[in-house]
Motif scaffolding. Structure first.
Motif, mmCIF file in Angstrom:
data_model
loop_
_atom_site.group_PDB
_atom_site.id
_atom_site.type_symbol
_atom_site.label_atom_id
_atom_site.label_comp_id
_atom_site.label_asym_id
_atom_site.label_seq_id
_atom_site.Cartn_x
_atom_site.Cartn_y
_atom_site.Cartn_z
ATOM 1 N N ARG A 52 -3.585 -10.759 3.890
ATOM 2 C CA ARG A 52 -4.339 -9.758 4.753
ATOM 3 C C ARG A 52 -4.346 -8.366 4.599
ATOM 4 O O ARG A 52 -4.113 -7.545 5.145
ATOM 5 C CB ARG A 52 -3.947 -10.074 6.313
ATOM 6 N N GLY A 53 -4.285 -7.782 3.490
ATOM 7 C CA GLY A 53 -4.435 -6.406 3.160
ATOM 8 C C GLY A 53 -3.057 -5.733 2.989
ATOM 9 O O GLY A 53 -3.128 -4.536 3.040
ATOM 10 N N PHE A 54 -1.955 -6.250 2.401
ATOM 11 C CA PHE A 54 -0.887 -5.527 2.179
ATOM 12 C C PHE A 54 -0.719 -4.629 1.014
ATOM 13 O O PHE A 54 -0.160 -3.740 0.907
ATOM 14 C CB PHE A 54 0.544 -6.379 2.432
ATOM 15 N N ASN A 55 -1.765 -4.964 0.321
ATOM 16 C CA ASN A 55 -1.922 -4.276 -1.164
ATOM 17 C C ASN A 55 -3.323 -3.894 -1.275
ATOM 18 O O ASN A 55 -3.814 -3.989 -2.538
ATOM 19 C CB ASN A 55 -1.109 -4.687 -2.336
ATOM 20 N N ASP A 56 -4.029 -3.752 -0.484
ATOM 21 C CA ASP A 56 -5.747 -3.656 -0.602
ATOM 22 C C ASP A 56 -6.132 -2.115 -0.724
ATOM 23 O O ASP A 56 -7.053 -1.902 -0.797
ATOM 24 C CB ASP A 56 -6.523 -3.981 0.600
ATOM 25 N N ILE A 57 -5.078 -1.230 -0.929
ATOM 26 C CA ILE A 57 -5.511 0.320 -1.090
ATOM 27 C C ILE A 57 -6.237 0.470 -2.268
ATOM 28 O O ILE A 57 -6.081 -0.187 -3.300
ATOM 29 C CB ILE A 57 -4.173 1.137 -1.158
ATOM 30 N N SER B 65 2.690 -9.547 13.583
ATOM 31 C CA SER B 65 1.616 -10.220 12.293
ATOM 32 C C SER B 65 2.366 -11.684 11.956
ATOM 33 O O SER B 65 1.518 -12.390 11.298
ATOM 34 C CB SER B 65 1.612 -9.291 11.077
ATOM 35 N N VAL B 66 3.467 -11.924 12.249
ATOM 36 C CA VAL B 66 4.022 -13.009 11.699
ATOM 37 C C VAL B 66 3.112 -14.326 12.105
ATOM 38 O O VAL B 66 2.931 -15.420 11.479
ATOM 39 C CB VAL B 66 5.461 -13.204 12.124
ATOM 40 N N GLY C 37 0.572 -15.095 9.708
ATOM 41 C CA GLY C 37 0.889 -15.462 8.372
ATOM 42 C C GLY C 37 1.314 -14.141 7.774
ATOM 43 O O GLY C 37 1.113 -13.702 6.430
ATOM 44 N N GLY C 38 1.729 -12.908 8.364
ATOM 45 C CA GLY C 38 2.184 -11.753 7.776
ATOM 46 C C GLY C 38 0.681 -11.031 7.208
ATOM 47 O O GLY C 38 -0.356 -11.212 7.597
ATOM 48 N N TYR C 39 0.862 -10.377 6.197
ATOM 49 C CA TYR C 39 -0.113 -9.542 5.585
ATOM 50 C C TYR C 39 -0.432 -9.861 4.124
ATOM 51 O O TYR C 39 -0.880 -9.230 3.402
ATOM 52 C CB TYR C 39 0.060 -7.972 5.657
ATOM 53 N N VAL C 40 0.577 -10.992 3.649
ATOM 54 C CA VAL C 40 0.465 -11.365 2.164
ATOM 55 C C VAL C 40 -1.044 -11.809 1.817
ATOM 56 O O VAL C 40 -1.283 -11.477 0.818
ATOM 57 C CB VAL C 40 1.621 -12.613 2.070
ATOM 58 N N ASN D 2 0.903 -1.228 -0.136
ATOM 59 C CA ASN D 2 -0.010 -0.025 0.019
ATOM 60 C C ASN D 2 0.801 1.260 0.043
ATOM 61 O O ASN D 2 0.795 2.178 -0.697
ATOM 62 C CB ASN D 2 -0.958 0.162 1.206
ATOM 63 N N GLU E 210 -1.662 -2.708 13.735
ATOM 64 C CA GLU E 210 -1.904 -4.174 14.183
ATOM 65 C C GLU E 210 -1.010 -4.617 14.938
ATOM 66 O O GLU E 210 -1.263 -5.981 15.156
ATOM 67 C CB GLU E 210 -2.353 -4.693 12.632
ATOM 68 N N MET F 5 6.477 -13.063 3.616
ATOM 69 C CA MET F 5 4.990 -12.907 4.064
ATOM 70 C C MET F 5 4.529 -11.638 4.162
ATOM 71 O O MET F 5 3.304 -11.412 4.720
ATOM 72 C CB MET F 5 4.500 -13.921 5.154
#
Lengths: 526, 175
Positions: free
Chosen positions: B167-172, B158-159, B162-165, A160, B155, A196
């Motif tokens: 879960r929204g790391f690129n959901d902008i 996160s590890v 499963g991290g954000y892979v 993002n 948040e 990840m």
């Protein structure tokens, strides 16, 4: 099976430090059958010791022994006892680094030839060229698992925060926008998993997707049977014989007892504060100004990159902490264009901070409190940020010295890290902040906040390479001009800083140095 | 959580503080739990009767340093109480001087002054050891408090998820 060597074994190579330089060198020597003892000042942590917790990991792995920062750089004001943010642990700062694996550009090896003499700078060309380094960069990229052509691993998906920056960069006309090269796997590589996007690269990668010597080179060196790693072994001084060849390292063990390891060769890789400090502390009747210091350049030309932190508050949430910490690089300004009012180039690198670190670095000055501060913190989840990484000119008076009276827990004089910014550094910093502001404003930033420099994680130049012995400390192989069996194997050998994160070049130099030491061994020249 | 954190009749305030700190630490150890703490519960927990006793003006000063109107007093009072335990003399003397300045300049206690007058008095001492210690204690107490992370949109660990892979790391979606 890790080896165990006798302290009286004078046939071993002693490497001081186990980070990107020392750890890589240890493995590359051990694989050639050369016997190696690694003295590491810090503890050895297991993967399970790594937490996604900024302060917990800071307190666990940082080099927190006392240092004193002086000079006009803002670090001396804001972090007077923490000039450098580096690691004291097996793996060294390869635990903390963010994985950005950039090569120097061709011109960055010959800044003196490109720019001539610059007033107030102690500028010098490297004694090695890009053409000579290129194959070593390829080897280093394969060795570490760097995304891009050398491995074929794809670059990271844009997270993002980088999407925000990249959109702005495109709108102001920037073209070189990439989420790499990173030494962080995007797919399984070299027995390590893909990233990840956990967002805690600089706390130590909990899953090992990011390259670190802690779980690659160090255990592999041990597996050869030719390497012994001794954690909590702080090198105190290097000794030499009557001919002026180094022959032993005295160190303090975990209980503070002095130990002495004999050595055939000594390689110093303790990062750019500890490495010159050790050489200076090793002064003797033969070497009154410290080892390898006939030029007087040991400890001088301290460089740490021209940097600033910039955080933009965006109109809607970004959640910058989700994803690889620094996987986003804009490189259009990474060229030598003196018409900008400075020499050398810089890159804009995305950099996320968690909430705890943001509170510490958003405004570390005494004024960092009150309504403005708190309201910015309340917009934390709307932020996106950049770290500027630019050429920092070598200045002779920027240097590491030993404090006249204050001693640390080992009884060694506390290092003093002095730095005054060169006028070009300030010009570059202002330029980079302004360009970043334009990027973010092009995508609607409501506020762009300039942070002072973080404590330096990139420390370079204090035992620099030079073609002539009078100009520097080591030759093009990192070998002391004065003492042929003494090497420098970390970023302190950098002649100039480049506008590039230093780790890839440190690793490339270490691989190259290992091959050279192997040749010298087979020629019985060491 | 709600019941267990209420101070029982036989519990001293200090004892409650300590229990409450433990329960928060336990929650903090599990980021999953810390994300589930409803904001209202956090506010509810900060009932005035649960506050540790602090010298007059200290809580007001703390709230002026990092003024987050959404945060209950307890989240300021706890790190301040811990600081008092560690650096009692420094804090009491610093506060005494601050109250002295307040009375001298405005004829009132610090906590009774208008915000701009309080801020001016604090600006005058911001480089001194008393102010710096209070600021530092609150910086860790508030921004490194896992239970408060959700209030700032952070948040944390996160590890383990499963991290954000995925879960929204690129959901902008607003660019």
């Amino acid at each position: 099976m890790a080896a165990k060597f006798s302290q009286d074994d004078g046939d071993v190579v002693v490497i001081i430090g186990s980070g990107a330089g020392g750890g890589t060198l240890a493995n590359a020597l051990a694989k050639q059958g050369i016997r190696v003892v690694v003295l590491e000042a810090g503890k050895r942590f297991a993967m399970s010791d790594i937490e996604n917790d900024e302060w917990a990991m800071f307190n666990k792995i940082s080099w927190l022994d006392k240092r004193i920062a002086t000079g006009s750089w803002d670090v001396a004001r804001n972090h007077p006892n923490l000039p450098a943010w580096i690691v004291k642990a097996v793996g060294g700062s390869s635990m903390h680094w963010a994985g950005v694996a950039l090569r120097f550009r061709d011109f960055e090896f010959r800044m003196r030839s490109e720019n001539g003499d610059i007033k107030g700078a102690n500028l010098l060309d490297w004694p090695v060229s890009y053409a000579e380094m290129e194959p070593w960069y390829v080897k280093a990229e394969k060795h570490m698992g760097v995304t891009g052509p050398s491995t074929g691993m794809p670059y990271h998906q844009w997270h993002n925060s980088f999407k925000v920056l990249a959109s702005g960069a495109q709108r102001i006309g920037y073209k070189e926008i990439l989420s790499g090269p990173m030494a962080i796997n995007t797919q399984p590589y070299d027995e390590r998993p893909g990233c990840m996007q956990a967002g805690f690269c600089m706390q130590g990668c909990r899953i090992g997707a990011k390259w670190s010597t802690l779980y690659t080179d160090i255990p592999r060196a041990e597996a050869t049977g030719n390497c012994e790693v001794r954690p909590q072994s702080m090198a105190l001084r290097i000794e030499h014989d009557a001919r002026g060849r180094v022959n032993a390292v005295v160190y303090a063990d975990a209980e503070g007892r002095q130990q002495r390891q004999k050595a055939r060769v000594v390689c110093v890789a303790g990062n750019s504060i500890e490495s010159p400090r050790l050489l200076l502390n090793s002064e003797s009747s033969m070497f009154r100004d410290g080892l390898a210091n006939s030029s007087g350049q040991v400890g001088r030309n301290y460089m740490c990159h021209t940097t600033a932190g910039i955080y933009a508050v965006m109109p809607k949430p970004v959640h910058m902490y989700r994803g690889t910490t620094v996987a986003g690089i804009i490189s259009d300004e990474s060229y030598n264009k003196p018409e900008r009012g400075f020499v050398g180039g810089y890159r804009l690198e995305i950099l996320s901070l968690g909430l705890p670190f943001m509170s510490a670095f958003l405004d570390p000055t005494p004024q960092g409190w009150g309504r403005t501060f708190a309201s910015r913190m309340e917009r934390y989840d709307h932020m996106s940020g950049v770290w500027l990484c630019g050429e920092d000119l070598p200045v002779e008076s920027n240097r590491i010295t030993l404090h006249a009276s204050e001693k640390d827990q080992y009884g060694l004089p506390v290092p003093v890290v002095h730095k005054d910014d060169h006028a070009f550094d300030n010009a570059m910093r202002d330029h980079g902040v302004e360009q970043t502001r334009k990027c973010y404003e092009a995508v609607g930033a409501t506020e762009v906040i300039r942070l002072p420099s973080y404590p330096a994680s990139h420390n370079m130049g204090t035992n620099r390479m030079s073609a002539r012995a009078a100009d520097g400390v080591v030759n093009k192989w990192g070998q002391s001009h004065d003492i042929p069996n003494l090497f420098v194997s970390d970023g302190s050998q950098f002649t100039t800083s480049g506008g590039q994160n230093p780790t890839l070049t440190i690793v490339a130099l270490a691989l190259r140095q290992a091959e050279h030491i192997g040749k010298l061994f087979s020629q019985r020249a060491l | 959580m709600h019941d267990s954190s209420a101070p029982g009749a036989g519990l001293s305030r200090r004892r409650f503080m300590s229990l409450s700190a433990q329960s928060l630490a336990l929650l903090g150890a599990s980021a999953v739990a810390s994300q589930l703490i409803p904001v209202t519960l956090l506010a509810d927990e900060a009932r005035p009767e649960a506050l540790p006793e602090l010298p007059a003006g200290l809580l007001r000063m703390g709230r002026d340093i990092f003024p987050h109107d959404r945060l209950g007093d307890l989240h300021y009072a706890k790190p301040l109480a811990a600081l008092l335990d560690k650096q009692g003399a420094l804090v009491r003397e610093g506060l005494k001087a601050l109250q002295g300045s307040a009375r001298e300049r405005h004829g009132q206690a610090f906590e009774a002054l208008a915000e701009n007058d309080r801020v001016a008095l604090l600006r005058a001492i911001e480089t001194g050891p008393f102010f710096r210690e209070v600021r530092s204690a609150l910086m860790f107490g508030i921004y490194d408090n896992k239970a408060l992370f959700p209030l700032f949109g952070y948040e944390g660990s996160s590890v383990e998820k499963g991290g954000y892979v995925n879960r929204g790391f690129n959901d902008i979606d607003w660019l």
